[in-house]
Design an enzyme around this catalytic site. Structure first.
Site, mmCIF file in Angstrom:
data_model
loop_
_atom_site.group_PDB
_atom_site.id
_atom_site.type_symbol
_atom_site.label_atom_id
_atom_site.label_comp_id
_atom_site.label_asym_id
_atom_site.label_seq_id
_atom_site.Cartn_x
_atom_site.Cartn_y
_atom_site.Cartn_z
ATOM 1 N N GLY A 281 -0.077 2.649 -11.516
ATOM 2 C CA GLY A 281 0.856 1.658 -12.020
ATOM 3 C C GLY A 281 2.309 2.034 -11.810
ATOM 4 N N GLU B 264 3.087 -0.678 -0.151
ATOM 5 C CA GLU B 264 3.424 0.723 0.136
ATOM 6 C C GLU B 264 4.725 0.825 0.933
ATOM 7 O OE1 GLU B 264 1.608 2.536 -1.496
ATOM 8 O OE2 GLU B 264 -0.458 1.817 -1.497
#
Length: 392
Positions: free
Chosen positions: A138, A371
């Site tokens: 998270g 990402e």
């Protein structure tokens, strides 16, 4: 069309000569698992948006692929290159399946392995390596993705405990996870916590209506006065270097994974054009078709060579974050171009789930931005080359 004298995609540049026998055996094993266990169901999982994460995690865990690049605690300590090849084969089936493995191993497990205490490693890692426990990571919030430093999730001291408040979004597997790695802002900087998802105040829900990564569980979770003891804090992590190091691990897997998705698209297109009749001859017999095929094969080969080079650098302990950014930026960008070009070769058939191409193309839209977006990686590379940060 006769296949006599036909060169395969992988043999075009003789890339297997750059791999060890062990690497090839591992790749073959994962490819067979993908063909036999995953590919027969992937179109249905994608179409329905339902994937049996827990069952798959246990099966993949039995193959030794979860956290395989970590050492000890049930992890095999394989090379970075071997791990990359596994990501490549899984993403050749579907990006969501590679995401399951990379989020588990390179984000959640890596965070505990690298930044956690010995007690935390013993508590979580063996079960996670076996696929019996699922982890999530998270960091991203509703208003903060590319700028994690702006996170609003907080960690406040209360005696010997910590109180966590906030929310995280676009979190793979959060709604099915047993442990959440939570990054939160405290008075003395960003801290990480290994939070059991059964802790009161932790709630998660699956995010639906996605058009990409449908064979992956994507969730958001909330922290409402979640009380955790001091021993839930990852003692080695302080500041953004903690979560960013985990992201670099996950990005490395994507460098290889994107190659797998692109390869599957090109193989599907090659098979199709070899049998599709257009104006009394196969589509493969037209110059424009061969020009497209050649260009895609060249870019795919270059992406594979880049991935292998970065794998060697990582195995030698010499890889730098900007080099991972080069790989992620190039390989995902080229993979999505290949997927889109293959879609044109398949014509109307290219938009159905009878073929993998549109599914890969849709998935790669997510891989392109998660990402680290392409723009973020461009700025990382730009800073490395100029010495000037352009992020702010």
């Amino acid at each position: 069309m006769s296949t006599e004298g036909v060169t395969s995609i992988e043999s075009l540049l003789d890339l297997d000569s750059l791999l060890s026998a062990e690497d090839i055996d591992l790749r073959t094993m994962v490819r067979q698992f993908g063909e036999q266990r995953l590919r027969p169901h992937i179109a249905e999982w994608f179409e329905t948006g339902q994937v049996p994460v827990r069952d798959l995690a246990v099966e993949i865990g039995k193959l030794g692929l979860l956290g395989m690049h970590l050492t000890g605690y049930g992890c095999s300590g394989s090379s970075a290159t071997a791990y990359g090849l596994v990501c490549q084969e899984l993403e050749a089936v579907d990006s969501g399946l590679r995401s399951l493995v990379s989020v588990q191993g390179s984000l959640a497990m890596f965070a505990i392995h690298h930044w956690g205490s010995e007690e935390q490693r013993e508590q979580w890692l063996p079960g996670m390596a076996a696929g019996e426990l699922i982890g999530c990571f998270g960091l991203t919030e509703p208003d903060f993705g590319s700028n994690p430093g702006g996170m609003r999730t907080t960690a406040r001291r209360d005696g010997s405990d910590w109180i966590l408040n906030g929310s995280k979004m676009w979190i793979t597997n959060a709604s099915v996870a047993d442990v959440a790695i939570v990054w939160a802002r405290a008075d003395d900087g960003v801290l990480g916590f290994a939070v059991p998802t059964s802790t009161p105040g932790f709630s998660a829900r699956e995010m639906t209506h996605k058009m990409s990564l449908r064979a992956s569980v994507t969730s958001e979770f909330s922290l409402d006065d979640v009380r955790v003891p001091e021993d839930a804090r990852l003692p080695g992590a302080r500041g953004l270097s903690g979560p960013l190091s985990c992201l670099s691990e996950a990005r490395f897997g994507i460098v290889f994974g994107a190659v797998g998705a692109a390869r599957d698209c090109l193989e599907s297109a090659l098979d199709y054009v070899g049998s599709r009749q257009v104006f009394d001859k196969t589509l493969a017999g037209y110059q424009l078709t061969q020009a497209k095929i050649a260009d895609m094969a060249v870019e795919l080969g270059k992406a594979q060579l880049l991935a292998l080079h970065l794998g060697r650098l990582k195995d030698e302990g010499r890889i730098r974050p900007e080099q991972v950014s080069v790989g992620k930026l190039n390989n995902v960008r080229e993979a999505i171009k290949i997927a889109r070009q293959c879609r044109t070769l398949l014509g109307a058939n290219g938009i159905t789930l009878e073929y993998p191409v549109i599914r890969h193309a849709n998935n790669l839209e997510s891989v392109l931005t998660y990402e680290g977006t392409s723009e973020v990686h461009q700025l990382v590379i730009g800073q490395a080359l100029t010495g000037v940060s352009a992020f702010r």
